[in-house]
Design an enzyme around this catalytic site. Structure first.
Site, PDB file in Angstrom:
ATOM      1  NE  ARG A  51     -26.024 -49.704  26.776  1.00  0.00           N
ATOM      2  CZ  ARG A  51     -25.717 -50.678  26.355  1.00  0.00           C
ATOM      3  NH1 ARG A  51     -26.540 -51.294  25.590  1.00  0.00           N
ATOM      4  NH2 ARG A  51     -24.686 -51.305  26.645  1.00  0.00           N
ATOM      5  CB  THR A  52     -22.963 -43.229  26.728  1.00  0.00           C
ATOM      6  OG1 THR A  52     -23.649 -44.013  27.577  1.00  0.00           O
ATOM      7  CG2 THR A  52     -22.965 -41.830  27.079  1.00  0.00           C
ATOM      8  CE  LYS A  80       1.048 -38.804  19.476  1.00  0.00           C
ATOM      9  NZ  LYS A  80       1.023 -37.980  18.553  1.00  0.00           N
ATOM     10  NE  ARG A 101     -18.977 -43.458  29.351  1.00  0.00           N
ATOM     11  CZ  ARG A 101     -19.805 -44.487  29.356  1.00  0.00           C
ATOM     12  NH1 ARG A 101     -19.572 -45.833  28.919  1.00  0.00           N
ATOM     13  NH2 ARG A 101     -21.156 -43.990  29.517  1.00  0.00           N
ATOM     14  CG  HIS A 129     -23.652 -41.772  33.003  1.00  0.00           C
ATOM     15  ND1 HIS A 129     -23.875 -40.816  32.074  1.00  0.00           N
ATOM     16  CD2 HIS A 129     -23.592 -43.227  32.632  1.00  0.00           C
ATOM     17  CE1 HIS A 129     -23.953 -41.827  30.848  1.00  0.00           C
ATOM     18  NE2 HIS A 129     -23.639 -42.957  31.178  1.00  0.00           N
TER      19      HIS A 129
HETATM   20  C1  NCD Z   1     -23.586 -47.133  32.258  1.00  0.00           C
HETATM   21  C2  NCD Z   1     -22.241 -46.452  32.751  1.00  0.00           C
HETATM   22  O1  NCD Z   1     -21.443 -46.276  31.671  1.00  0.00           O
HETATM   23  O2  NCD Z   1     -21.974 -46.117  33.726  1.00  0.00           O
HETATM   24  N1  NCD Z   1     -23.959 -47.702  31.175  1.00  0.00           N
HETATM   25  C3  NCD Z   1     -24.492 -46.566  30.271  1.00  0.00           C
HETATM   26  O3  NCD Z   1     -24.174 -45.576  30.099  1.00  0.00           O
HETATM   27  N2  NCD Z   1     -25.542 -46.956  29.913  1.00  0.00           N
HETATM   28  C4  NCD Z   1     -23.676 -48.420  33.311  1.00  0.00           C
HETATM   29  C5  NCD Z   1     -22.824 -49.214  33.335  1.00  0.00           C
HETATM   30  O4  NCD Z   1     -21.681 -49.523  32.544  1.00  0.00           O
HETATM   31  O5  NCD Z   1     -22.965 -50.455  34.115  1.00  0.00           O
END
Ligand code: NCD
Length: 306
Positions: A51-52, A80, A101, A129
């Protein structure tokens, strides 16, 4: 350079503006289709995501911009041994904005102080997040119409669940928020979040292991997955993974206008039988996530041009 690392990097007024913009995008998507023409988003994902990452990419495409990046550390120069600082400096030569991320807490912050373009934290370890929080706030505003006077139950892995930490932090700036923390003893909210956020802001909170007894008070139930990748051993994960499974009969005592949220991905913690319940909001959350990220990308790119 303005970045978004922690949800508190945005003022309450700025969050309201982003929500207004997202609502306007939802109402008039065509108006925004050229806003980022010629701009490039780099998605640097050192940890898995559906999703993100894809919502950032969809957001940039819908603004007329383009996207480049990688979706696993193994396919980048991190494999590397390149530092996050050097990666950030390098990507600044190619792109206009970064969404990152990383499994290490603080890595997007390190990127932001080395990059010459805005960096958005798309999740750092078990820490924060902020764009999921913007997604959650837009969802709460659309579902409940307010941020004040709400009782919110957080259920599941409150220890490692970064979306929980960021959302509780965001909610600390509103009035009369009651937080119900529902988790197994081993997965309780970290004490730094309790002390620095809940207690510092005099927020009312209770901790319990019992979801059903908490249910009748809740305006929002925020379910979470047990974060397997952050456990030190598989045995503990297997023992705790099914601590809470939301099934239709568990909603018996719930309010008729409860909003059931989940950042997704879901594993077992919400039965699919709940999906058709009008109180289920988690797929609406997914859609809201794209619109609020569009608003955020526009804002940070506009500020970068100043
Ligand atoms: C969440 C995350 O990555 O922290 N997912 C997301 O970005 N929607 C929640 C999860 O991974 O459980």
């Amino acid at each position: 350079m303005r970045s978004l690392i922690d949800i508190l990097d945005l003022t309450v007024e700025e969050i309201n503006e982003l929500i207004d913009t997202a609502n306007d995008i939802i109402a008039n998507p065509k108006k925004y289709s050229e806003k980022c023409r010629g701009k490039k988003l780099a998605t640097l994902f050192f940890e898995p995501s559906t999703r993100t990452r894809l919502s950032f990419e969809a957001a940039m495409y819908e603004l007329g911009g383009s996207v480049m990046g990688f979706s696993e550390a193994q396919s980048s120069s991190a494999a590397k041994g390149e530092s996050v600082a050097d990666t950030a400096k390098t990507i600044s030569c190619y792109a206009d904005i970064i969404a990152m991320r990383h499994p290490k807490e603080g890595a997007p912050y390190v990127a932001s102080i080395n990059a010459t373009i805005p960096v958005i934290n798309a999740g750092d370890g078990g820490h924060n997040h902020p764009t999921q929080t913007l997604t959650d706030l837009l969802t709460i505003k659309r579902e409940k119409g307010r941020f004040d006077n709400l009782t919110i139950g957080f259920c599941g892995d409150l220890k490692f669940g970064r979306t929980v930490h960021s959302l509780i932090t965001a909610l600390s700036r509103y009035n009369n928020i009651k937080v119900v923390l529902i988790s197994p003893a081993e997965l309780r909210l970290p004490s730094y979040v309790k002390k620095d956020v809940l207690e510092k802001n005099n927020m009312e909170y209770v901790e319990t292991t019992d979801l059903e007894s908490a249910m009748p008070d809740l305006d929002i139930l925020y379910m979470t997955r047990v974060q397997r990748e952050r456990f030190f051993n598989e045995e503990d994960y297997l023992r705790l993974k099914d601590s809470y499974i939301l099934e239709p009969q568990k909603l018996k005592g719930a309010k008729a206008d409860l909003s059931i949220m989940h950042p997704l991905p879901r594993v077992n913690e919400i039965s699919v039988a709940i999906d058709d319940d009008p109180r289920a909001c988690y797929f609406k959350q997914v859609l809201n996530g794209k619109f609020i990220r569009m608003a955020l990308i526009m804002k940070l790119l506009e500020e970068a041009q100043k």
